[in-house]
Scaffold this motif. Structure first.
Motif, PDB file in Angstrom:
ATOM      1  N   SER A   1      34.189  30.666  50.710  1.00  0.00           N
ATOM      2  CA  SER A   1      35.289  30.527  49.742  1.00  0.00           C
ATOM      3  C   SER A   1      34.735  30.672  48.331  1.00  0.00           C
ATOM      4  O   SER A   1      33.634  30.188  48.048  1.00  0.00           O
ATOM      5  N   LEU A   2      35.529  31.315  47.483  1.00  0.00           N
ATOM      6  CA  LEU A   2      35.127  31.503  46.086  1.00  0.00           C
ATOM      7  C   LEU A   2      36.253  30.992  45.190  1.00  0.00           C
ATOM      8  O   LEU A   2      37.413  31.350  45.364  1.00  0.00           O
ATOM      9  N   VAL A   3      35.898  30.119  44.238  1.00  0.00           N
ATOM     10  CA  VAL A   3      36.881  29.562  43.304  1.00  0.00           C
ATOM     11  C   VAL A   3      36.514  29.999  41.889  1.00  0.00           C
ATOM     12  O   VAL A   3      35.389  29.762  41.435  1.00  0.00           O
ATOM     13  N   ILE A   4      37.471  30.638  41.208  1.00  0.00           N
ATOM     14  CA  ILE A   4      37.248  31.072  39.822  1.00  0.00           C
ATOM     15  C   ILE A   4      37.890  30.044  38.896  1.00  0.00           C
ATOM     16  O   ILE A   4      39.103  29.829  38.924  1.00  0.00           O
ATOM     17  N   ALA A   5      37.047  29.415  38.072  1.00  0.00           N
ATOM     18  CA  ALA A   5      37.507  28.341  37.167  1.00  0.00           C
ATOM     19  C   ALA A   5      36.952  28.571  35.769  1.00  0.00           C
ATOM     20  O   ALA A   5      36.524  27.639  35.093  1.00  0.00           O
ATOM     21  N   THR A   6      36.971  29.847  35.345  1.00  0.00           N
ATOM     22  CA  THR A   6      36.307  30.193  34.080  1.00  0.00           C
ATOM     23  C   THR A   6      37.242  30.170  32.877  1.00  0.00           C
ATOM     24  O   THR A   6      36.857  30.580  31.779  1.00  0.00           O
ATOM     25  N   GLY A   7      38.488  29.693  33.079  1.00  0.00           N
ATOM     26  CA  GLY A   7      39.367  29.481  31.925  1.00  0.00           C
ATOM     27  C   GLY A   7      39.932  30.755  31.340  1.00  0.00           C
ATOM     28  O   GLY A   7      39.897  31.827  31.945  1.00  0.00           O
ATOM     29  N   GLY A   8      40.475  30.614  30.115  1.00  0.00           N
ATOM     30  CA  GLY A   8      41.096  31.737  29.419  1.00  0.00           C
ATOM     31  C   GLY A   8      40.225  32.222  28.271  1.00  0.00           C
ATOM     32  O   GLY A   8      38.996  32.072  28.289  1.00  0.00           O
ATOM     33  N   LEU A   9      40.866  32.762  27.243  1.00  0.00           N
ATOM     34  CA  LEU A   9      40.143  33.414  26.138  1.00  0.00           C
ATOM     35  C   LEU A   9      39.993  32.524  24.902  1.00  0.00           C
ATOM     36  O   LEU A   9      39.415  32.939  23.903  1.00  0.00           O
ATOM     37  N   SER A  10      40.512  31.284  24.976  1.00  0.00           N
ATOM     38  CA  SER A  10      40.519  30.433  23.781  1.00  0.00           C
ATOM     39  C   SER A  10      39.129  29.931  23.406  1.00  0.00           C
ATOM     40  O   SER A  10      38.338  29.557  24.274  1.00  0.00           O
ATOM     41  N   ILE A  11      38.888  29.911  22.122  1.00  0.00           N
ATOM     42  CA  ILE A  11      37.635  29.423  21.514  1.00  0.00           C
ATOM     43  C   ILE A  11      36.403  30.167  22.049  1.00  0.00           C
ATOM     44  O   ILE A  11      35.559  29.599  22.730  1.00  0.00           O
ATOM     45  N   PRO A  12      36.308  31.476  21.736  1.00  0.00           N
ATOM     46  CA  PRO A  12      35.170  32.265  22.238  1.00  0.00           C
ATOM     47  C   PRO A  12      33.805  31.739  21.796  1.00  0.00           C
ATOM     48  O   PRO A  12      32.816  31.923  22.497  1.00  0.00           O
ATOM     49  N   LYS A  13      33.766  31.030  20.637  1.00  0.00           N
ATOM     50  CA  LYS A  13      32.441  30.587  20.161  1.00  0.00           C
ATOM     51  C   LYS A  13      31.801  29.562  21.093  1.00  0.00           C
ATOM     52  O   LYS A  13      30.593  29.338  21.025  1.00  0.00           O
ATOM     53  N   ILE A  14      32.608  28.932  21.988  1.00  0.00           N
ATOM     54  CA  ILE A  14      31.975  28.034  22.957  1.00  0.00           C
ATOM     55  C   ILE A  14      31.900  28.675  24.346  1.00  0.00           C
ATOM     56  O   ILE A  14      31.743  27.989  25.349  1.00  0.00           O
ATOM     57  N   GLY A  15      32.041  30.002  24.376  1.00  0.00           N
ATOM     58  CA  GLY A  15      31.731  30.708  25.626  1.00  0.00           C
ATOM     59  C   GLY A  15      32.909  31.235  26.417  1.00  0.00           C
ATOM     60  O   GLY A  15      32.728  31.706  27.542  1.00  0.00           O
ATOM     61  N   ALA A  16      34.132  31.183  25.859  1.00  0.00           N
ATOM     62  CA  ALA A  16      35.291  31.711  26.601  1.00  0.00           C
ATOM     63  C   ALA A  16      35.150  33.216  26.794  1.00  0.00           C
ATOM     64  O   ALA A  16      34.727  33.943  25.888  1.00  0.00           O
ATOM     65  N   THR A  17      35.476  33.695  28.002  1.00  0.00           N
ATOM     66  CA  THR A  17      35.423  35.132  28.307  1.00  0.00           C
ATOM     67  C   THR A  17      36.638  35.517  29.149  1.00  0.00           C
ATOM     68  O   THR A  17      37.406  34.664  29.581  1.00  0.00           O
ATOM     69  N   ASP A  18      36.755  36.827  29.427  1.00  0.00           N
ATOM     70  CA  ASP A  18      37.848  37.318  30.281  1.00  0.00           C
ATOM     71  C   ASP A  18      37.400  37.453  31.733  1.00  0.00           C
ATOM     72  O   ASP A  18      38.000  38.199  32.508  1.00  0.00           O
ATOM     73  N   PHE A  19      36.357  36.717  32.126  1.00  0.00           N
ATOM     74  CA  PHE A  19      35.775  36.856  33.467  1.00  0.00           C
ATOM     75  C   PHE A  19      36.833  36.737  34.565  1.00  0.00           C
ATOM     76  O   PHE A  19      36.910  37.557  35.481  1.00  0.00           O
ATOM     77  N   ALA A  20      37.688  35.710  34.496  1.00  0.00           N
ATOM     78  CA  ALA A  20      38.700  35.494  35.545  1.00  0.00           C
ATOM     79  C   ALA A  20      39.635  36.692  35.651  1.00  0.00           C
ATOM     80  O   ALA A  20      40.017  37.102  36.755  1.00  0.00           O
ATOM     81  N   TYR A  21      39.977  37.277  34.499  1.00  0.00           N
ATOM     82  CA  TYR A  21      40.910  38.402  34.497  1.00  0.00           C
ATOM     83  C   TYR A  21      40.248  39.649  35.100  1.00  0.00           C
ATOM     84  O   TYR A  21      40.903  40.439  35.777  1.00  0.00           O
ATOM     85  N   ARG A  22      38.955  39.808  34.843  1.00  0.00           N
ATOM     86  CA  ARG A  22      38.229  40.946  35.428  1.00  0.00           C
ATOM     87  C   ARG A  22      38.183  40.835  36.953  1.00  0.00           C
ATOM     88  O   ARG A  22      38.340  41.833  37.664  1.00  0.00           O
ATOM     89  N   ILE A  23      37.964  39.621  37.446  1.00  0.00           N
ATOM     90  CA  ILE A  23      37.918  39.416  38.900  1.00  0.00           C
ATOM     91  C   ILE A  23      39.300  39.673  39.510  1.00  0.00           C
ATOM     92  O   ILE A  23      39.434  40.287  40.574  1.00  0.00           O
ATOM     93  N   ALA A  24      40.349  39.202  38.823  1.00  0.00           N
ATOM     94  CA  ALA A  24      41.717  39.448  39.296  1.00  0.00           C
ATOM     95  C   ALA A  24      41.978  40.953  39.400  1.00  0.00           C
ATOM     96  O   ALA A  24      42.531  41.443  40.394  1.00  0.00           O
ATOM     97  N   LYS A  25      41.550  41.675  38.374  1.00  0.00           N
ATOM     98  CA  LYS A  25      41.750  43.131  38.354  1.00  0.00           C
ATOM     99  C   LYS A  25      40.971  43.792  39.496  1.00  0.00           C
ATOM    100  O   LYS A  25      41.473  44.676  40.184  1.00  0.00           O
ATOM    101  N   GLN A  26      39.731  43.330  39.699  1.00  0.00           N
ATOM    102  CA  GLN A  26      38.894  43.888  40.768  1.00  0.00           C
ATOM    103  C   GLN A  26      39.583  43.776  42.133  1.00  0.00           C
ATOM    104  O   GLN A  26      39.517  44.679  42.961  1.00  0.00           O
ATOM    105  N   PHE A  27      40.267  42.650  42.353  1.00  0.00           N
ATOM    106  CA  PHE A  27      40.917  42.426  43.645  1.00  0.00           C
ATOM    107  C   PHE A  27      42.415  42.765  43.614  1.00  0.00           C
ATOM    108  O   PHE A  27      43.180  42.353  44.480  1.00  0.00           O
ATOM    109  N   ASP A  28      42.812  43.517  42.551  1.00  0.00           N
ATOM    110  CA  ASP A  28      44.161  44.064  42.461  1.00  0.00           C
ATOM    111  C   ASP A  28      45.244  42.974  42.420  1.00  0.00           C
ATOM    112  O   ASP A  28      46.281  43.091  43.068  1.00  0.00           O
ATOM    113  N   LEU A  29      44.976  41.902  41.680  1.00  0.00           N
ATOM    114  CA  LEU A  29      45.962  40.833  41.503  1.00  0.00           C
ATOM    115  C   LEU A  29      46.677  41.033  40.172  1.00  0.00           C
ATOM    116  O   LEU A  29      46.048  41.369  39.162  1.00  0.00           O
ATOM    117  N   LYS A  30      47.980  40.796  40.164  1.00  0.00           N
ATOM    118  CA  LYS A  30      48.763  40.989  38.932  1.00  0.00           C
ATOM    119  C   LYS A  30      48.430  39.912  37.908  1.00  0.00           C
ATOM    120  O   LYS A  30      48.069  38.788  38.253  1.00  0.00           O
TER     121      LYS A  30
END
Length: 398
Positions: free
Chosen positions: A155-184
């Motif tokens: 099982s894989l759980v993605i808990a990397t959050g959204g894009l808020s406050i990039p200076k503390i490390g926020a990224t679009d990682f979750a959205y990239r994974i969603a796109k990879q697996f063809d999720l809307k």
């Protein structure tokens, strides 16, 4: 060298640690992966360092989503009382500040230490700092390639959050994974964020920067209407404060905000009634309801003379002044963006996920939790409650 686990959780924030702890304490072998060198920065900085960790009055109505029923299941199964019971076990003192908002008496570090201890009880393995290079699904398993070696997980759980406050490390990682697996996706945008205005139009209000006062603010209509009674803060570039952060989640570009700067008083009525008895000038009269700096500036911006006597004013003029204060209509030109946004609106479309387990129906074993999902709470501890609840839902099902 490849390591095998039952569950891999990527993102060691509020939702990720909660999920890992719950799964680990069920006897699953769990690895928690995070790219940051410092753990849980968003918890650490929240609530001025005291972490507004939940809201005692949480209901599904305190959340925005294109699928508003989605959050009900997780929120009903893990409530603010459940989180308070956990805090009680760790003897963490807290207090209610305002409208059900709960904060640590001491420090947000207490929450981080508690979640780490809960992970330790579940024998959770840590990979941190650790960069995920790629994710692939091979049959029933996920292969996670990282800069510290490969990981296999059922099982894989993605808990990397959204894009808020990039200076503390926020990224679009979750959205990239969603796109990879063809999720809307639901288009993400900054939320709980100060709003800005055209620089020229805002120029007269710049001297008011730093003034705060309680207001009513609303925008939208019918199902999209947002309304809050909270404090507003004037800034150099626009408006902030709890009232504006709240309404920013409902505001749509190009639409006006309607602000009542004196919620308890019908200004036009009070001024007209007072004409026969008042010897005051306009500036002094308004200063009984508004900070005097705001009263004077407001009169100037709206072409009234502060030293004009109320008794000499026409009713029509006083009604115009009253409407400008009780129904100030103003159109923001944007927001301060992700750098100042407390959360991200939008994210993984909840219609792709099971509300019981947070698992993607198209991709068995893949879960999304916390802020990465299109569930956004109001200001005041609601987003942490969603992190705990969605984390527990996934932790119990993986």
């Amino acid at each position: 060298m490849t390591k095998q686990f039952d569950v891999a959780v990527i993102g060691a924030g509020a939702a990720g640690m909660m999920c890992a702890a719950v799964a680990g304490q069920r006897g699953k072998s769990v690895v928690l992966i995070d790219h940051a060198a410092k753990l849980a920065e968003k918890i650490r900085i929240s609530g001025g360092g005291r972490c507004n960790f939940t809201n005692i009055d949480t209901t599904p109505q305190n959340f925005l989503s294109q699928n508003p029923h989605f959050c009900k299941s997780a929120l009903s199964r893990y409530t603010p009382q459940d989180f308070l019971a956990l805090m009680k076990r760790y003897r963490i003192a807290y207090h209610e500040k305002h409208k059900g908002q709960l904060f640590c008496d001491n420090s947000a570090e207490d929450i981080i230490s508690m979640l780490k201890a809960e992970c330790a009880l579940g024998n959770v393995a840590w990979r941190m700092p650790c960069t995920v290079v790629s994710i692939a699904k091979n049959g029933e398993q996920f292969r996670i390639e990282t800069d510290t070696g490969d990981i296999l997980a059922n099982s894989l759980v993605i808990a990397t959050g959204g894009l808020s406050i990039p200076k503390i490390g926020a990224t679009d990682f979750a959205y990239r994974i969603a796109k990879q697996f063809d999720l809307k996706m639901v288009e993400p945008r900054p939320a709980l964020v100060p709003l800005t205005f055209d620089a020229n139009a805002w120029q007269p209000f710049v001297p008011l920067s730093g003034i705060a006062l309680p207001v009513e603010v609303e925008t939208g209509s019918k199902k999209t209407r947002g309304y809050f009674k909270e404090d507003l803060l004037f800034t150099h570039r626009g408006l902030s404060g709890p009232a504006i952060l709240q309404i920013s989640s409902f505001w749509q570009p190009g639409t006006p905000l309607t602000i009542n700067l004196v919620p308890e008083t019908d200004i036009a009525e009070a001024l007209i009634e007072g004409k026969s008895t008042s010897k005051k000038n306009l500036g002094n009269q308004l200063a009984q309801w508004l900070p005097s700096r705001l009263a004077d500036e407001w009169l100037a911006v709206n072409d009234f003379k502060a030293d004009a006597r109320v008794a000499d004013m026409q009713d029509k003029q006083l009604r115009k002044l009253g409407a400008s204060l009780n129904q100030w209509s103003i159109i923001p030109n944007g927001s301060e963006g992700y750098r100042k946004a407390e959360v991200t609106l939008g994210g993984i479309d909840t219609r792709e996920l099971s509300q019981q387990t947070m698992m993607a129906s198209k991709v068995p074993g893949l879960h999304f939790i916390g802020e990465s999902v299109d569930v956004t709470g109001w200001l005041g501890g609601y987003n942490f409650q969603w992190a705990w609840a969605s984390g527990v839902a996934a932790g119990q099902s993986v």
